[in-house]
Motif scaffolding. Structure first.
Motif, mmCIF file in Angstrom:
data_model
loop_
_atom_site.group_PDB
_atom_site.id
_atom_site.type_symbol
_atom_site.label_atom_id
_atom_site.label_comp_id
_atom_site.label_asym_id
_atom_site.label_seq_id
_atom_site.Cartn_x
_atom_site.Cartn_y
_atom_site.Cartn_z
ATOM 1 N N ASP A 145 0.831 -1.202 0.000
ATOM 2 C CA ASP A 145 0.000 0.000 0.000
ATOM 3 C C ASP A 145 0.867 1.254 0.000
ATOM 4 O O ASP A 145 0.620 2.206 -0.747
ATOM 5 C CB ASP A 145 -0.961 -0.005 1.188
ATOM 6 N N PRO B 193 -3.275 5.066 5.360
ATOM 7 C CA PRO B 193 -3.915 4.678 6.628
ATOM 8 C C PRO B 193 -3.136 3.555 7.310
ATOM 9 O O PRO B 193 -2.711 2.599 6.665
ATOM 10 C CB PRO B 193 -5.305 4.206 6.206
ATOM 11 N N ASN C 61 -11.590 -0.100 8.147
ATOM 12 C CA ASN C 61 -11.235 1.119 7.425
ATOM 13 C C ASN C 61 -11.305 0.805 5.931
ATOM 14 O O ASN C 61 -10.348 0.296 5.355
ATOM 15 C CB ASN C 61 -9.833 1.598 7.818
ATOM 16 N N ARG D 172 -8.421 2.064 3.681
ATOM 17 C CA ARG D 172 -7.190 1.285 3.867
ATOM 18 C C ARG D 172 -7.275 -0.048 3.138
ATOM 19 O O ARG D 172 -6.336 -0.461 2.441
ATOM 20 C CB ARG D 172 -6.961 1.057 5.357
ATOM 21 N N THR E 48 -4.973 -1.455 -0.019
ATOM 22 C CA THR E 48 -4.203 -2.694 0.109
ATOM 23 C C THR E 48 -4.590 -3.696 -0.972
ATOM 24 O O THR E 48 -3.725 -4.327 -1.589
ATOM 25 C CB THR E 48 -4.427 -3.302 1.506
#
Length: 487
Positions: A57, A109, A116, A119, A123
């Motif tokens: 990420d 994040p 979340n 996030r 990812t």
């Protein structure tokens, strides 16, 4: 039944029917060292190329902020099955032409137990993009490597890789007992969860998990991905036998790493002893018995000190399907390492002056971690002393139960007073390195601080550099493969 026959047969359920197992597995190293270019080069040569799934990420976000000069990341994201996710990520992180030299990267994040969606989207998309690029344009095998200790990221990361058609998932640095079920659930588009270890939790009824519901996250049902093979990375035949004893925990094979392999390694069994250099001493209890691995009936690959033609022959003679090799690929042209750092390590290794320590204190995980001594990097005590302690990425943070019952997060590489306030002794912070920032800097993605400070790199490598014998001065992945398979 031979190991080759057992892995090439179709399995029950939706597991992928793959060709004969590869002789060589390219190690999934560091943060971005085993990037898509390296994995693709290895796969094109007929072996298993592996991308590192750690902190993808952050690497995606930072490369987009650098302007994605060759357009490859935007090309991969254009194939992500939910365009709205791609649009949100590009709006937040992409900077046309690059953000400019010295500009701080926008943060991503941090991992946590609370849901979340932003996030998880990042990812999933980052892992999709890395595997997509590694697999594009050929039918070779591509895998992805995850650290079991980074449990909070694994469900979303694995799902993103699966959406891109990853063939193998490799997980080490812990006991990956829940990964088979996780992959089964994600392949069936069921909500999947993973147990998260939380320090100080003494209520057996309170189970902490990280969860991913693919349909809820993406807002629509995309075609279910194929279930990849799972290889557990272990350091002992005892752990291999434990995982193999139940269908629920049984992997499709093992990668068995010796103590000289790069990155993290298991601590020695029994009483801790140090050599004259301060490295932990491993003994007979740390040696793996290949006969016990053969008896499990699953294919296995040996790693750590097997990166020579003789090493491949030894492994095969012991019953292994082949070997995993890391360092030779880490220092090849397709490696994601910063080019200048790669050249410096190559010169030192060829001159016989490169020292790789198995540092007991460096990693916040508490596991020994290999650090290459290269001037100007975090291996230099002066460079380490100049760095202000902070933990702004947090991949190796440990969740813990606070006195009020809430969940907090701590890392022994964070500021000492902060760590002590979270209930731990200051002694645990001594010698700790910020692996997250240091490893990102090693691939040219170090953070620029507002005061002008730039994060220095941290370099890891295996302790056996005999793999360089017989390789060209500036070798590529194909050179490594040709040499290892010469016999």
């Amino acid at each position: 039944m031979s190991t080759a026959e057992s892995i090439s047969e179709p399995l029950a359920g939706d597991r992928r029917h793959l060709p004969e197992p590869p002789v060589l597995i390219q190690g999934g190293m560091g943060v971005g060292v085993s990037g898509w270019r390296l994995a693709r080069a290895v796969a094109l040569a007929g072996q298993l190329g592996v991308v590192s799934g750690t902190a993808l990420d952050a690497t995606l976000a930072r490369r987009l902020q650098l302007g994605d000069p060759d357009g490859r990341l935007r090309h991969a994201l254009a194939s992500f099955p939910v365009p709205e996710v791609t649009e949100r990520i590009l709006r937040r992180y992409y900077v046309a032409g690059g953000a400019g030299a010295g500009a701080p990267y926008r943060p991503v994040p941090r991992l946590g137990l609370r849901p979340n969606p932003a996030r998880d989207e990042l990812t999933v998309a980052a892992n999709f993009a890395e595997v997509f690029l590694a697999k594009e344009g050929h039918d070779g095998l591509v895998g992805v490597n995850y650290l079991e200790k980074i449990q909070l990221a694994t469900p979303a990361a694995a799902y993103g890789a699966m959406l891109a058609g990853v063939d193998y998932v490799l997980v080490g640095a812990g006991i990956p007992a829940e990964i088979p079920r996780l992959l089964d659930d994600l392949a069936a588009h069921r909500a999947a969860e993973l147990t998260v270890a939380v320090a100080g939790e003494d209520d057996p009824a309170r189970r902490h998990t990280v969860r991913l519901d693919p349909v809820a996250l993406l807002g629509r049902e995309v075609p279910p991905p194929a279930r990849p093979r799972f290889l557990a990375i272990v350091s002992s035949h005892v752990l291999a036998a434990y995982l193999a004893r139940s269908e629920a925990t049984r992997p499709d094979g093992f990668v068995v790493e010796s103590p000289v392999a790069g990155g993290h390694s298991a601590p020695p069994r029994g009483r801790l002893r140090l050599d004259e250099e301060g490295d932990p001493v491993y003994g007979p209890r740390d040696e793996v018995d290949p006969a016990r691995l053969v008896a499990l009936g699953l294919p296995f690959w040996l790693a750590g000190g097997y990166g020579t033609p003789g090493g491949v022959a030894r492994a095969r003679a012991a019953g292994a399907a082949g070997v995993q090799v890391g360092s030779a690929f880490a220092l090849c042209r397709e490696s994601g390492l910063d080019a200048g750092l790669r050249e410096r390590m190559l010169r030192s290794a060829r001159a016989g002056t490169l020292r790789v320590r198995n540092d007991l204190r460096a990693s916040p995980t508490g596991f020994p971690f290999k650090i290459a001594d290269v001037p100007g990097t975090m291996s230099d005590p002066d460079v380490h002393a100049e760095r202000s302690r902070l933990c702004d990425l947090g991949y190796l943070r440990t969740p813990f139960v606070k006195p009020d019952g809430a969940i907090g997060y701590r890392c022994p590489a964070e500021p000492v007073d902060t760590y002590v306030r979270k209930g731990r002794p200051a002694e645990e912070t001594a010698g700790r390195q910020c692996l997250c920032n240091g490893l990102l800097a090693a691939v040219g993605l170090g953070q620029n601080r507002p005061d002008g400070y730039r994060e220095p790199p941290l370099l890891t490598l295996g302790q056996d550099t005999g793999f360089l014998d017989g390789l060209p001065d500036d070798h590529g992945a194909a050179d490594v493969i040709a040499r290892l398979l010469a016999e």
